[in-house]
Scaffold this motif. Structure first.
Motif, PDB file in Angstrom:
ATOM      1  N   THR A   1       9.657  -0.269   4.191  1.00 28.19           N
ATOM      2  CA  THR A   1       7.928   0.155   3.948  1.00 28.19           C
ATOM      3  C   THR A   1       9.319   1.904   4.006  1.00 28.19           C
ATOM      4  O   THR A   1       8.423   2.594   3.305  1.00 28.19           O
ATOM      5  CB  THR A   1       7.879   0.622   6.047  1.00 28.19           C
TER       6      THR A   1
ATOM      7  N   PHE B   1      -1.612  -5.457  -0.162  1.00 34.86           N
ATOM      8  CA  PHE B   1      -0.892  -4.026  -0.304  1.00 34.86           C
ATOM      9  C   PHE B   1      -1.459  -3.630  -1.679  1.00 34.86           C
ATOM     10  O   PHE B   1      -1.092  -4.058  -2.807  1.00 34.86           O
ATOM     11  CB  PHE B   1       0.571  -4.783  -0.318  1.00 34.86           C
TER      12      PHE B   1
ATOM     13  N   THR C   1      -1.546  -0.760  -4.657  1.00 35.75           N
ATOM     14  CA  THR C   1      -0.587   0.304  -5.384  1.00 35.75           C
ATOM     15  C   THR C   1      -0.581   1.194  -5.972  1.00 35.75           C
ATOM     16  O   THR C   1      -1.671   0.850  -7.579  1.00 35.75           O
ATOM     17  CB  THR C   1       0.727  -0.695  -5.850  1.00 35.75           C
TER      18      THR C   1
ATOM     19  N   TYR D   1       1.205   5.829  -4.426  1.00 32.73           N
ATOM     20  CA  TYR D   1       0.822   5.105  -2.727  1.00 32.73           C
ATOM     21  C   TYR D   1       1.276   4.262  -2.836  1.00 32.73           C
ATOM     22  O   TYR D   1       0.428   3.817  -3.877  1.00 32.73           O
ATOM     23  CB  TYR D   1      -1.050   5.474  -2.609  1.00 32.73           C
ATOM     24  N   SER D   2       1.469   3.584  -2.313  1.00 32.58           N
ATOM     25  CA  SER D   2       2.022   2.341  -1.972  1.00 32.58           C
ATOM     26  C   SER D   2       1.400   2.048   0.210  1.00 32.58           C
ATOM     27  O   SER D   2       1.880   2.953   0.377  1.00 32.58           O
ATOM     28  CB  SER D   2       3.182   1.514  -2.466  1.00 32.58           C
ATOM     29  N   LYS D   3       1.359   0.422  -0.029  1.00 36.63           N
ATOM     30  CA  LYS D   3       1.590   0.355   1.493  1.00 36.63           C
ATOM     31  C   LYS D   3       2.305  -1.066   1.550  1.00 36.63           C
ATOM     32  O   LYS D   3       2.376  -1.880   0.715  1.00 36.63           O
ATOM     33  CB  LYS D   3      -0.173  -0.320   1.437  1.00 36.63           C
TER      34      LYS D   3
ATOM     35  N   TYR E   1       4.106  -1.867   9.772  1.00 36.28           N
ATOM     36  CA  TYR E   1       2.367  -1.182   8.201  1.00 36.28           C
ATOM     37  C   TYR E   1       3.109   0.441   7.910  1.00 36.28           C
ATOM     38  O   TYR E   1       3.192   1.335   9.037  1.00 36.28           O
ATOM     39  CB  TYR E   1       1.291  -2.079   8.557  1.00 36.28           C
ATOM     40  N   THR E   2       3.553   0.479   7.001  1.00 32.24           N
ATOM     41  CA  THR E   2       3.638   1.878   6.953  1.00 32.24           C
ATOM     42  C   THR E   2       2.430   1.887   5.052  1.00 32.24           C
ATOM     43  O   THR E   2       2.848   1.482   4.254  1.00 32.24           O
ATOM     44  CB  THR E   2       5.405   2.087   5.861  1.00 32.24           C
ATOM     45  N   ASN E   3       2.274   2.994   5.160  1.00 30.30           N
ATOM     46  CA  ASN E   3       1.734   3.942   4.038  1.00 30.30           C
ATOM     47  C   ASN E   3       2.136   5.386   3.720  1.00 30.30           C
ATOM     48  O   ASN E   3       2.748   6.210   4.212  1.00 30.30           O
ATOM     49  CB  ASN E   3      -0.264   4.650   4.483  1.00 30.30           C
ATOM     50  N   SER E   4       2.663   4.946   2.374  1.00 28.15           N
ATOM     51  CA  SER E   4       3.698   6.014   1.670  1.00 28.15           C
ATOM     52  C   SER E   4       3.051   6.793   1.018  1.00 28.15           C
ATOM     53  O   SER E   4       2.176   6.513  -0.596  1.00 28.15           O
ATOM     54  CB  SER E   4       4.805   4.864   0.917  1.00 28.15           C
TER      55      SER E   4
ATOM     56  N   GLN F   1       5.336   9.694   4.819  1.00 31.65           N
ATOM     57  CA  GLN F   1       4.770   7.888   5.489  1.00 31.65           C
ATOM     58  C   GLN F   1       4.697   7.911   6.803  1.00 31.65           C
ATOM     59  O   GLN F   1       4.349   8.889   7.535  1.00 31.65           O
ATOM     60  CB  GLN F   1       6.441   6.902   5.620  1.00 31.65           C
TER      61      GLN F   1
END
Length: 820
Positions: A220, A521, A523, A540-542, A575-578, A599
């Motif tokens: 993450t 996911f 990106t 951005y990425s999950k 789970y992380t959204n960055s 994040q």
């Protein structure tokens, strides 16, 4: 001379700038340099411009895409394009009055130069790509004689704590890859394995904080991709290095490479024999209400003895000018002895001694790894269309046996075996001059068994941690991405789908756990070049974090009778959204690279302290159990910057600063067992907290008299608090001195790690919470003390200052496919 080095080019350019009369009329000379046989871009190719009127020489070098853009006053120029082991192209003298595009320049390999001396780059640089930052280890003296952990600990944004746990931007949720793939080099216990991989085997580290869809979604915080040296240069060459240090640190390494027109043979051999003394002291205050009941003091001396051998052999065969097959074999065999001597005392509130004990744990550990890898690369046409296929099989075993001598003696045994298989295929299709489509598949399959047995005559059966765990994890992933560049703007859009199937069995308890989930996911990465000196990136990425087998295994550590660490078999993924916004700017001798990041994580995995009550030496005692759990959420935001200032050829400074804040929300409910009647008392613990921390580095490289190179690195990690602990700041300093000898074929490096022996972690922990603690633990631990080492490196058929080139058949970046 035929091959003009980058250093000479810079000096000549400076001369040109001083000699040329000021002119308001400038033109741009652009183009792209590629390998004529493979159509692959040639990075670091040299473009030389000679003004036939003033006889002043200027020019530039190509970037990772093979492109160049040189700004000069109008004039009459003789232009040549050069690259090591390729034939030079010279253009006729021409008057250039306006912007000129030379188009795609194709260089042909100079077969007559294959047996010439090889050049190996050693300078430390930072390269910014759309989806990652690349830190070339280069001539970093402070890691000479060290390990992969030491290399990572010197990379901006990265920290390695005394237990060897790697974190990125303050988060431990980081994925570590070797050459772009999961690897047995990381081993069953990543921290210990990284400490056995010598630093000399590492070429560079890629910090990927906004990974594209090409990469695994695991991690993450992001990905750390360690690229190993593979010896891509022509002819036969190599290097030998030996290290001796105090505390005991003996290392030897050999890197050999033989390349002809059809084959490339490379190998890395390493041996280490080291001793790492450390300490772990804890004062545990037991409270009843707000009144001190008793105090338990544990002073533990640890000594880790490591002895191991590792070898990496590879053969690359060029089927033709466009395709090749590479096979590698990696072997590791290590034997470790860990001795822990724990002096235990207990006191009442009047400081009367209640109890004394000496607990000794003598643990032997044997780790073995065997890994086979096969890569097929086919450059399908001259336009960059490409297919790569990777197959990998590895087997890793870890066998531990520990004898614990105490009032209640015991033995414990751990036997682990992990079989891992990887299948991967990647396809790249260029579309036009500035666009690219990619698609691929990756299947990773792990089958792990762990048998943990504790034998103790007086151990309460209710708390016997013995277990037999079977862990199977299969992940099938598919991805596609598309990227393009429109003038100064570029983008890379991707989507990855992963299907995860996990099966866990606790054979002793006859318990089964099955976890199956399918996730998408996305990106997104954008880049904008404001001008030649300034650029922006936005990503951005999950991501997700799957709990590893060690986090799931419920066995308890046995070094202490009252402080235990264990896993949690019922963990779910995080789970992380960055989001990441980056800015790069160069002002003459100063380069600044900065980022702002955010994040948001759900189902966050956190290690927490809980309490229980057990009989210890016939007395009811509150014990502390540390284990990972799923909390509701975590928000993490921060900013970082890295600055490099080249004051002169002999003086260079660099520094980095990272500040972050985090906010955690969630509650944890667990049961405390009454040892007298078995009754359960539920305790609910609130982990809502908001805090911040920061860390910084400063690095100075100065050339002293007699061409002695010096390097000083200072690192400070600021205080950090959370719902259950308070950690003080940490300061450490490394220094190194280097001198070239034997006509530059040899180098001596004296390195002192943690000069003031100050890298000690001091943490106060509260259980179950700061508001209502029943246990307060004041801990000090230091995994490794000050280290002094001397390293000698001898190179044959190599020069230490110039750029290596890769063979015509496979000009890959060794870790992640083509870079857009």
């Amino acid at each position: 001379m035929k091959k003009i080095t980058l250093l000479l080019l810079c000096l000549l350019t400076s001369t040109y700038l001083l000699a040329q009369k000021p002119s308001n009329e400038t033109i741009s000379i652009t183009g792209k340099v590629v390998d004529a046989n493979t159509n692959q871009p040639l990075e670091y190719a040299t473009v030389v411009l000679k003004n036939t009127e003033t006889q002043v020489v200027s020019g530039g070098i190509t970037d990772q895409t093979g492109s160049f853009n040189i700004k000069n006053p109008i004039g009459t120029y003789e232009i040549s394009v050069e690259f090591i082991s390729f034939k030079t192209i010279k253009y006729p003298v021409q008057e250039i009055l306006s912007n000129k595009n030379l188009g795609t320049i194709k260089l042909y390999e100079d077969t007559s130069s294959l047996d010439e001396v090889v050049f190996i780059a050693e300078k430390s640089t930072v390269d910014i790509r759309l989806d990652k930052k690349i830190y070339n280890v280069g001539k970093d003296m402070t890691v000479k004689g060290g390990s992969a952990s030491d290399v990572l600990d010197n990379v901006p944004s990265v920290d390695v704590d005394p237990e060897g746990i790697v974190s990125l931007r303050g988060s431990e949720n980081v994925r570590i890859l070797i050459d772009g793939k999961p690897s047995a080099l990381v081993g069953l216990s990543g921290a210990d394995a990284l400490k056995q991989l010598p630093s000399d085997a590492i070429e560079r580290v890629e910090v990927i904080t906004s990974p594209s869809a090409r990469y695994d979604s695991e991690g993450t915080a992001g990905i750390l991709n360690i690229i190993l040296r593979k010896g891509k240069a022509s002819g036969f060459n190599g290097s030998v290095n030996v290290t001796a240090g105090d505390p005991k640190n003996y290392q030897a390494g050999v890197n050999l490479n033989l390349r002809t027109e059809k084959i490339n043979v490379f190998s890395n051999l390493g041996y280490n024999n080291s001793r790492s003394p450390g300490i772990y002291d804890s004062d545990i205050t037991y409270l009843t209400g707000n009144v001190v009941d008793s105090i338990r003091v544990e002073n533990r001396d640890n000594e880790r003895l490591r002895k191991g051998f590792n070898a990496n052999f590879g053969l690359e065969y060029y089927l033709n000018k466009k395709s090749s097959i590479t096979g590698t074999i990696f072997v590791r065999d290590s034997n470790n002895d860990n001795v822990s001597i724990n002096n235990i005392s207990s006191f009442d509130t009047s400081e009367n001694n209640l109890y004394n004990s000496l607990r000794i744990q003598d643990e032997s550990e044997k780790d073995q790894t065997l890994q086979f890898s096969l890569n097929y690369t086919n450059n399908l046409d001259d336009k960059g269309q490409k297919l790569t296929v990777d197959l990998q099989h590895s087997a890793s075993s870890e066998n531990e046996f520990a004898i614990i001598t105490d009032t209640n003696p015991e033995t414990n045994t751990t036997n682990e075996l992990s079989i891992d298989n990887l299948v991967q295929a990647d396809y790249v299709l260029p579309i036009g001059e500035n666009s690219q489509f990619e698609a691929g598949y990756r299947g990773s399959f792990q089958d792990l068994s762990s048998n943990y047995l504790v034998v103790a005559p007086n151990l309460d059966p209710a708390y016997n941690p013995s277990n037999n765990l079977e862990f199977i994890q299969n992940v099938n992933a598919f991805y596609t991405q598309f990227g393009s560049k429109i003038n100064k703007f570029s983008y890379l859009l991707g989507l990855r789908a992963e299907i995860t199937n996990i099966d866990i069995q606790l054979l002793n308890n006859n318990e089964n756990y099955n976890k199956n989930y399918t996730d998408l996911f996305p990106t997104v990465n954008f880049g904008y070049e404001l001008n030649d000196d300034q650029s922006f990136t936005l990503g951005y990425s999950k991501r997700l974090r799957r709990p590893s087998s060690r986090y799931l295994n419920p066995f308890e550590s046995r070094e202490s009778e009252v402080i235990f660490s264990k896993g949690n078999v019922d963990l779910d993924p995080t789970y992380t959204n960055s989001f990441d916004l980056g800015y790069l700017n160069t002002w003459g001798k100063l380069t600044l690279n900065s980022s702002i990041y955010y994040q948001h994580s759900t189902n966050n995995i956190s290690r927490v302290n809980s309490q229980d009550v057990r009989f210890v030496n016939g007395k009811e005692t509150n014990v502390i159990i540390r284990q990972p759990i799923n909390l509701a959420s975590e928000d993490r935001s921060g900013f970082e910057f890295t600055a490099n200032y080249n004051a002169s050829r002999k003086v260079r400074f660099s520094g980095s600063f990272n500040y972050y804040q985090f906010e955690t929300e969630g509650e944890y409910t667990y049961n405390v067992t009454d040892p007298n009647n078995g009754n359960l008392t539920p305790i609910t613990q609130n982990f809502d907290t908001k805090n911040d921390s920061w860390f910084t580095r400063f690095d100075a490289k100065i050339t002293l008299p007699w061409d002695i190179q010096s390097q000083t690195r200072v690192f400070y990690y600021g205080p950090k608090n959370d719902a259950q602990s308070e950690r003080e700041g940490i300061l450490s300093t490394n220094i190194a001195l280097s001198k070239d000898i034997l006509k530059d074929k040899g180098t001596l490096v004296l390195n002192v790690s943690d000069l003031f022996n100050s890298r000690k972690y001091q943490v106060v922990g509260y259980a179950p919470s700061k508001e209502n603690p029943t246990n307060i633990t004041d801990q000090t631990f230091q995994r490794r003390m000050r280290q002094v080492s001397l390293t000698f490196t001898y190179r044959f058929n190599q020069s230490k200052n110039q750029k290596d080139r890769k063979p015509a058949g496979n000009r890959e970046d060794d870790g992640g496919g083509d870079e857009f």
